[in-house]
Design a protein around this motif. Structure first.
Motif, PDB file in Angstrom:
ATOM      1  N   ARG A  31       0.277  -0.948  -0.510  1.00 14.83           N
ATOM      2  CA  ARG A  31      -0.177   0.275  -0.028  1.00 14.83           C
ATOM      3  C   ARG A  31       0.567   1.216  -0.304  1.00 14.83           C
ATOM      4  N   VAL A  32       2.235   0.580   0.569  1.00 23.68           N
ATOM      5  CA  VAL A  32       2.990   2.024   0.554  1.00 23.68           C
ATOM      6  C   VAL A  32       3.929   2.360  -0.770  1.00 23.68           C
ATOM      7  N   SER A  33       4.315   1.015  -0.640  1.00 25.28           N
ATOM      8  CA  SER A  33       5.866   0.858  -2.153  1.00 25.28           C
ATOM      9  C   SER A  33       5.373   1.312  -2.561  1.00 25.28           C
ATOM     10  N   ARG A  34       3.807   0.742  -3.632  1.00 25.79           N
ATOM     11  CA  ARG A  34       3.329   1.481  -4.759  1.00 25.79           C
ATOM     12  C   ARG A  34       3.447   1.795  -5.236  1.00 25.79           C
ATOM     13  N   TRP A  35       3.277   3.711  -4.501  1.00 23.65           N
ATOM     14  CA  TRP A  35       3.828   4.899  -5.249  1.00 23.65           C
ATOM     15  C   TRP A  35       5.024   5.255  -4.918  1.00 23.65           C
ATOM     16  N   MET A  36       6.449   4.246  -4.619  1.00 29.42           N
ATOM     17  CA  MET A  36       7.328   5.029  -4.579  1.00 29.42           C
ATOM     18  C   MET A  36       8.326   4.040  -5.412  1.00 29.42           C
ATOM     19  N   GLY A  37       9.015   5.130  -5.874  1.00 26.83           N
ATOM     20  CA  GLY A  37      10.234   4.467  -6.929  1.00 26.83           C
ATOM     21  C   GLY A  37       9.582   4.331  -8.358  1.00 26.83           C
ATOM     22  N   ASP A  38      10.053   2.707  -8.042  1.00 28.13           N
ATOM     23  CA  ASP A  38       9.525   1.847  -9.390  1.00 28.13           C
ATOM     24  C   ASP A  38       8.286   0.835  -9.063  1.00 28.13           C
ATOM     25  N   GLY A  39       8.342   1.606  -7.554  1.00 25.28           N
ATOM     26  CA  GLY A  39       6.917   0.268  -6.218  1.00 25.28           C
ATOM     27  C   GLY A  39       7.688  -0.438  -6.102  1.00 25.28           C
ATOM     28  N   PRO A  40       6.973  -1.884  -5.423  1.00 26.73           N
ATOM     29  CA  PRO A  40       7.788  -2.114  -5.051  1.00 26.73           C
ATOM     30  C   PRO A  40       9.079  -3.468  -5.602  1.00 26.73           C
ATOM     31  N   SER A  41       9.467  -3.625  -3.744  1.00 30.43           N
ATOM     32  CA  SER A  41      10.583  -4.430  -4.569  1.00 30.43           C
ATOM     33  C   SER A  41      10.752  -5.873  -2.807  1.00 30.43           C
ATOM     34  N   THR A  42      11.607  -6.249  -3.537  1.00 30.04           N
ATOM     35  CA  THR A  42      12.037  -7.867  -2.797  1.00 30.04           C
ATOM     36  C   THR A  42      12.502  -7.124  -0.941  1.00 30.04           C
ATOM     37  N   GLU A  43      12.171  -8.182  -0.623  1.00 32.25           N
ATOM     38  CA  GLU A  43      12.772  -7.685   0.702  1.00 32.25           C
ATOM     39  C   GLU A  43      14.451  -7.380   1.244  1.00 32.25           C
ATOM     40  N   ALA A  44      15.258  -8.224   0.244  1.00 30.98           N
ATOM     41  CA  ALA A  44      16.691  -8.073   0.007  1.00 30.98           C
ATOM     42  C   ALA A  44      16.636  -6.444  -0.465  1.00 30.98           C
ATOM     43  N   GLU A  45      16.581  -6.446  -1.567  1.00 29.86           N
ATOM     44  CA  GLU A  45      16.395  -5.179  -1.614  1.00 29.86           C
ATOM     45  C   GLU A  45      16.357  -3.860  -1.315  1.00 29.86           C
ATOM     46  N   ASP A  46      15.310  -4.027  -0.293  1.00 31.05           N
ATOM     47  CA  ASP A  46      14.848  -2.949   0.855  1.00 31.05           C
ATOM     48  C   ASP A  46      16.319  -3.101   1.964  1.00 31.05           C
ATOM     49  N   ARG A  47      16.533  -3.615   2.398  1.00 27.52           N
ATOM     50  CA  ARG A  47      17.559  -4.116   3.043  1.00 27.52           C
ATOM     51  C   ARG A  47      19.077  -2.769   3.035  1.00 27.52           C
ATOM     52  N   ALA A  48      18.716  -3.685   1.364  1.00 28.12           N
ATOM     53  CA  ALA A  48      19.875  -3.055   0.136  1.00 28.12           C
ATOM     54  C   ALA A  48      20.092  -1.711   0.667  1.00 28.12           C
ATOM     55  N   LEU A  49      18.879  -0.928   0.723  1.00 28.84           N
ATOM     56  CA  LEU A  49      18.347   0.533   0.058  1.00 28.84           C
ATOM     57  C   LEU A  49      18.415   1.223   1.357  1.00 28.84           C
ATOM     58  N   PHE A  50      17.548   0.650   2.576  1.00 27.79           N
ATOM     59  CA  PHE A  50      18.850   1.181   4.177  1.00 27.79           C
ATOM     60  C   PHE A  50      19.608   0.229   4.585  1.00 27.79           C
ATOM     61  N   GLY A  51      21.112   0.219   3.785  1.00 23.60           N
ATOM     62  CA  GLY A  51      22.107   0.513   4.593  1.00 23.60           C
ATOM     63  C   GLY A  51      22.880   0.899   3.212  1.00 23.60           C
ATOM     64  N   ARG A  52      22.513   1.273   2.203  1.00 24.13           N
ATOM     65  CA  ARG A  52      23.014   2.721   1.152  1.00 24.13           C
ATOM     66  C   ARG A  52      22.672   3.809   1.935  1.00 24.13           C
ATOM     67  N   ILE A  53      21.750   4.275   2.477  1.00 28.15           N
ATOM     68  CA  ILE A  53      21.334   5.236   3.572  1.00 28.15           C
ATOM     69  C   ILE A  53      22.648   5.628   4.250  1.00 28.15           C
ATOM     70  N   PHE A  54      23.867   4.452   4.799  1.00 24.46           N
ATOM     71  CA  PHE A  54      24.451   5.141   5.874  1.00 24.46           C
ATOM     72  C   PHE A  54      25.538   4.599   4.955  1.00 24.46           C
ATOM     73  N   THR A  55      26.645   4.140   4.074  1.00 28.05           N
ATOM     74  CA  THR A  55      27.372   4.229   3.348  1.00 28.05           C
ATOM     75  C   THR A  55      26.954   5.297   2.115  1.00 28.05           C
ATOM     76  N   ARG A  56      26.299   5.055   1.828  1.00 25.62           N
ATOM     77  CA  ARG A  56      26.508   6.252   0.842  1.00 25.62           C
ATOM     78  C   ARG A  56      25.758   7.802   0.915  1.00 25.62           C
ATOM     79  N   VAL A  57      24.808   7.820   1.313  1.00 34.83           N
ATOM     80  CA  VAL A  57      23.728   9.390   1.546  1.00 34.83           C
ATOM     81  C   VAL A  57      24.384   9.968   3.248  1.00 34.83           C
ATOM     82  N   TYR A  58      24.207   9.236   3.600  1.00 31.85           N
ATOM     83  CA  TYR A  58      24.785   9.812   5.222  1.00 31.85           C
ATOM     84  C   TYR A  58      26.568   9.587   4.881  1.00 31.85           C
TER      85      TYR A  58
END
Length: 182
Positions: A31-58
């Motif tokens: 209900r949330v991810s359908r509106w984000m980026g390219d839509g729903p991702s796998t759990e592994a992709e979302d965990r990788a995204l979370f990791g990139r918040i720390f390793t790249r963005v921050y």
């Protein structure tokens, strides 16, 4: 590092590693991810995204990303970042369904726009929203965003590019008030 942002009911903080499960749960909710980026991702992709918040963005201070909390509970995600689609800074936000219908989307969007205008010194803030996302389009329309153009996506869907100009924003007083809450 991201500043803390406060509104009447929300606290926007940088993510902490302990937020991973709640972040993944938010992004895995279709209900949330359908509106984000390219839509729903796998759990592994979302965990990788979370990791990139720390390793790249921050780590590289690329742009600002926050965990959105209400009453101590993580209820959303927010960003403000430069994007090619808008040619400027775009706000991105998502709220968990448990936070819908209480005006928190408007409060969150106002805080992001206020931060863009006051702290970042922007004269315009943009948003890209799926044409079918009536709730987000309504929120942004209420706070002064105007439709600029449509973007045709590769999958045939339409994304609306919206802009809120500091000089023309009917919500400017509310934006200033929200910014002062920080």
């Amino acid at each position: 590092m991201n500043p803390l942002l406060r509104t009447d009911r929300l606290l926007l903080t940088p993510y902490a590693p302990a937020d991973e499960e709640e972040f993944v749960a938010l992004f895995q909710d279709v209900r949330v991810s359908r509106w984000m980026g390219d839509g729903p991702s796998t759990e592994a992709e979302d965990r990788a995204l979370f990791g990139r918040i720390f390793t790249r963005v921050y780590a590289e201070n690329r742009f600002e990303v926050w965990a959105v909390r209400a009453d101590g509970e993580l209820v959303g995600h927010a960003e403000i970042k430069p994007t090619e689609a808008s040619g400027g800074h775009e706000i991105i936000y998502a709220l968990a369904p448990s936070a819908w219908g209480r005006g928190l989307g408007t409060e969150l969007a106002l805080a992001l726009v206020g931060h863009g205008f006051t702290t970042l010194g922007l004269t315009e803030v943009h948003a890209t929203v799926a044409a079918e996302n009536a709730a987000s389009l309504a929120v942004l329309g209420r706070i002064g965003f105007e439709h600029v153009r449509d973007i045709q996506e590769d999958d045939g869907s339409t994304t609306r590019l919206l802009t809120c100009s500091r000089a023309d924003a009917p919500a400017e007083r509310s934006v200033q008030a929200q910014a002062q809450l920080r």
